[in-house]
Design an enzyme around this catalytic site. Structure first.
Site, PDB file in Angstrom:
ATOM      1  N   ARG A  30       0.821  -1.215   0.000  1.00 16.54           N
ATOM      2  CA  ARG A  30       0.000   0.000   0.000  1.00 16.54           C
ATOM      3  C   ARG A  30       0.854   1.264   0.000  1.00 16.54           C
ATOM      4  O   ARG A  30       0.493   2.272  -0.601  1.00 16.54           O
ATOM      5  CB  ARG A  30      -0.935  -0.024   1.219  1.00 16.54           C
ATOM      6  CG  ARG A  30      -2.071  -1.041   1.045  1.00 16.54           C
ATOM      7  CD  ARG A  30      -2.639  -1.458   2.381  1.00 16.54           C
ATOM      8  NE  ARG A  30      -3.847  -2.252   2.271  1.00 16.54           N
ATOM      9  CZ  ARG A  30      -3.873  -3.565   2.065  1.00 16.54           C
ATOM     10  NH1 ARG A  30      -2.750  -4.245   1.932  1.00 16.54           N
ATOM     11  NH2 ARG A  30      -5.031  -4.213   2.003  1.00 16.54           N
ATOM     12  N   ASP A 322      -4.160 -15.117   7.611  1.00 12.04           N
ATOM     13  CA  ASP A 322      -2.855 -15.567   7.118  1.00 12.04           C
ATOM     14  C   ASP A 322      -2.105 -16.407   8.150  1.00 12.04           C
ATOM     15  O   ASP A 322      -1.098 -17.038   7.831  1.00 12.04           O
ATOM     16  CB  ASP A 322      -1.990 -14.363   6.721  1.00 12.04           C
ATOM     17  CG  ASP A 322      -2.539 -13.670   5.477  1.00 12.04           C
ATOM     18  OD1 ASP A 322      -3.329 -14.290   4.742  1.00 12.04           O
ATOM     19  OD2 ASP A 322      -2.182 -12.499   5.249  1.00 12.04           O
TER      20      ASP A 322
HETATM   21  C1  S3P Z   1      -4.303  -8.937   2.339  1.00 10.98           C
HETATM   22  C2  S3P Z   1      -5.558  -9.380   2.618  1.00 10.98           C
HETATM   23  C3  S3P Z   1      -5.872 -10.800   2.848  1.00 10.98           C
HETATM   24  C4  S3P Z   1      -4.618 -11.601   3.162  1.00 10.98           C
HETATM   25  C5  S3P Z   1      -3.491 -11.293   2.230  1.00 10.98           C
HETATM   26  C6  S3P Z   1      -3.123  -9.822   2.309  1.00 10.98           C
HETATM   27  C7  S3P Z   1      -4.103  -7.503   2.083  1.00 10.98           C
HETATM   28  O1  S3P Z   1      -6.448 -11.333   1.673  1.00 10.98           O
HETATM   29  O2  S3P Z   1      -4.911 -12.976   3.145  1.00 10.98           O
HETATM   30  O3  S3P Z   1      -2.357 -12.061   2.555  1.00 10.98           O
HETATM   31  O4  S3P Z   1      -2.954  -7.037   2.097  1.00 10.98           O
HETATM   32  O5  S3P Z   1      -5.100  -6.806   1.863  1.00 10.98           O
HETATM   33  P1  S3P Z   1      -8.035 -11.145   1.342  1.00 10.98           P
HETATM   34  O6  S3P Z   1      -8.310  -9.728   1.195  1.00 10.98           O
HETATM   35  O7  S3P Z   1      -8.241 -11.924   0.073  1.00 10.98           O
HETATM   36  O8  S3P Z   1      -8.748 -11.752   2.499  1.00 10.98           O
END
Ligand code: S3P
Length: 435
Positions: A30, A322
């Site tokens: 981000r 995660d």
């Molecule tokens: C993330 C959101 C999660 C996570 C991924 C990182 C993020 O996924 O599992 O490792 O940085 O927004 P989802 O948004 O698909 O749940």
């Protein structure tokens, strides 16, 4: 570079000392995107120099952002494009990263040029309809042209977008963030409702870069106003809680251990694992809590001789999604049953993490009942070393190397090179702790 095959044996002595896990993956993606879009120069410290995040940073460079360091570096400055990126000359390679691809798709849909997002074999099998559907409702033009229906490569023809109010069918911070990023360029208020609170790094960073991002009192609805302009603002990326989590569990299950992890990101939308492990009997203390944009602190973990199983609550799942593979390892070392349900999102991660975890635990002699949306793990019996596949999934590899520290004999993990996508240096930290 992580070795492709890594072996460990039952830990011969306690894990002791201090460790600093690398920068947070979600925050680094981000920071690259928002710093790259902003007006002015953002100084970034502790960026995660992993393949995934470097791909996202490179994508922003393809769009015109200027990065001060030509070699991968944790500390650099990024000069953003002031919300007016230029068309990329080539395809944008997102590597292994769903976050990179989905968030970039959100922003690129609203920009006045065409772009193409590609990914590796694993990313090209992951569902992209979840971002395409809401972005199309905003007026976006995206074609998923992968071999598998609804999958990458994505071809995007940028357009001027309408704001929307969108109710997410699944708890996904990536989809929420893709819509919010698209909403930055739309004329009016874009609002996303989520079925459960998901990680809020996008919202925090938007505010950090000067863009109001409003949340409802229950935090289930988030809104941004379009035609926004981001202002550069220096940022320290905390250490990744998801990376620190491997050592939190390792120290909890290896007898006699006491380990302190410094400068860990403690955003409450990420740290449900700590609450669950404490409920299981883990001994975890937080200190030095601080932080401007993201809360940070030190985490001290001592061996917990009497871990016991627990039932995960549905609302906890998005805030430890995660960490389920490493939590499953803790559950295998805990007396009794641990029930993990409402976690069907695990089926569409870097691997199908329900079946990868179940297969590897069973190979180590642990009783696991698999369900469509999770599993029940019956812990407490000795773990047996085995040769295991990582399913080319970084978190499966690291979780089962930790499991190997508690298993009799030798545990060998195959196809581990992908560890570098989130935790370059993991193997070195592992060797440092067990030598
Ligand atoms: C993330 C959101 C999660 C996570 C991924 C990182 C993020 O996924 O599992 O490792 O940085 O927004 P989802 O948004 O698909 O749940």
């Amino acid at each position: 570079m992580a070795s492709d095959t890594i072996s460990v044996e039952l830990a011969a002595h306690p894990l002791r000392g201090e460790l600093i896990a690398p920068g947070d993956k979600s925050v680094s993606h981000r920071v690259a995107i928002l710093g790259g879009l902003a007006s002015g120069v953002t100084r970034v410290r502790n960026f995660l120099c992993s393949a995934d995040c470097l791909n996202t940073l490179r994508a922003m460079q393809q769009l015109g952002a200027v990065v001060s360091s030509s070699a991968p570096a944790a500390n650099f400055s990024i000069t953003g494009v002031g919300m007016c990126p230029s068309a990329p000359a080539d395809s944008i390679d997102c590597g292994n990263s769903g976050t990179g691809m989905r968030l970039l798709a959100g922003a690129l849909s609203a920009l006045p040029f065409s772009s193409r997002l590609t990914g590796d074999g694993s990313l090209s099998r992951r569902p992209m309809r979840r971002v395409i559907a809401p972005l199309e409702q905003m007026g976006a033009c995206i074609r998923a042209c992968g071999e598998k229906e609804g999958c990458a490569p994505l071809e995007i023809v940028g357009r001027s977008l309408r704001p929307i109010h969108y109710s997410l069918p699944m708890a996904s911070a990536q989809v929420k963030s893709a819509i919010l990023l698209a909403g930055l360029f739309a004329d009016g208020e874009t609002c996303v409702e989520q079925p459960a609170v998901t990680r809020d790094h996008t919202e925090r960073l938007l505010r950090h870069f000067g863009v109001p991002c409003e949340e409802s009192a229950d935090r289930l609805s988030v809104a941004v106003r379009g035609r926004a302009s981001l202002q550069a603002h220096d940022i320290d990326v905390p250490s990744d809680f998801s990376s620190a989590a491997f050592w939190v569990v390792a120290a909890s299950v290896v007898p006699g251990s006491e380990l302190t992890l410094r400068g860990v990101g403690l955003n409450p939308t990420r740290t449900a694992l700590l609450r669950v492990l404490r409920r299981m009997g883990a001994q975890i203390e937080l200190s030095n809590e601080r932080g401007e944009c993201e809360p940070t602190g030190d985490v001290t973990v001592r061996y917990a001789p009497q871990l016991h199983g627990t039932d995960l609550r549905p609302e906890e799942i998005p805030n430890l999604i995660d960490e389920v593979p490493i939590l499953a390892v803790a559950a295998a070392c805990a007396e009794g049953e641990t029930n993990i349900r409402h976690a069907d999102e695990l089926r569409v991660k870097e691997s199908d993490r329900i079946s990868s975890v179940a297969a590897n635990l069973q190979a180590m002699g642990v009783a696991v009942q698999e369900y469509d949306d999770g599993m029940t793990i019956t812990g407490g019996s000795p773990l047996v070393g085995a040769t295991l596949d990582s399913f080319t999934d970084h978190r499966i590899a690291m979780s089962f190397l930790v499991a190997g520290l508690r298993a009799t004999g030798k545990t060998t993990l195959l196809r581990c090179a992908n560890i570098d996508t989130s935790y370059p240096g993991f193997e070195g930290h592992l060797r440092q702790l067990i030598q």
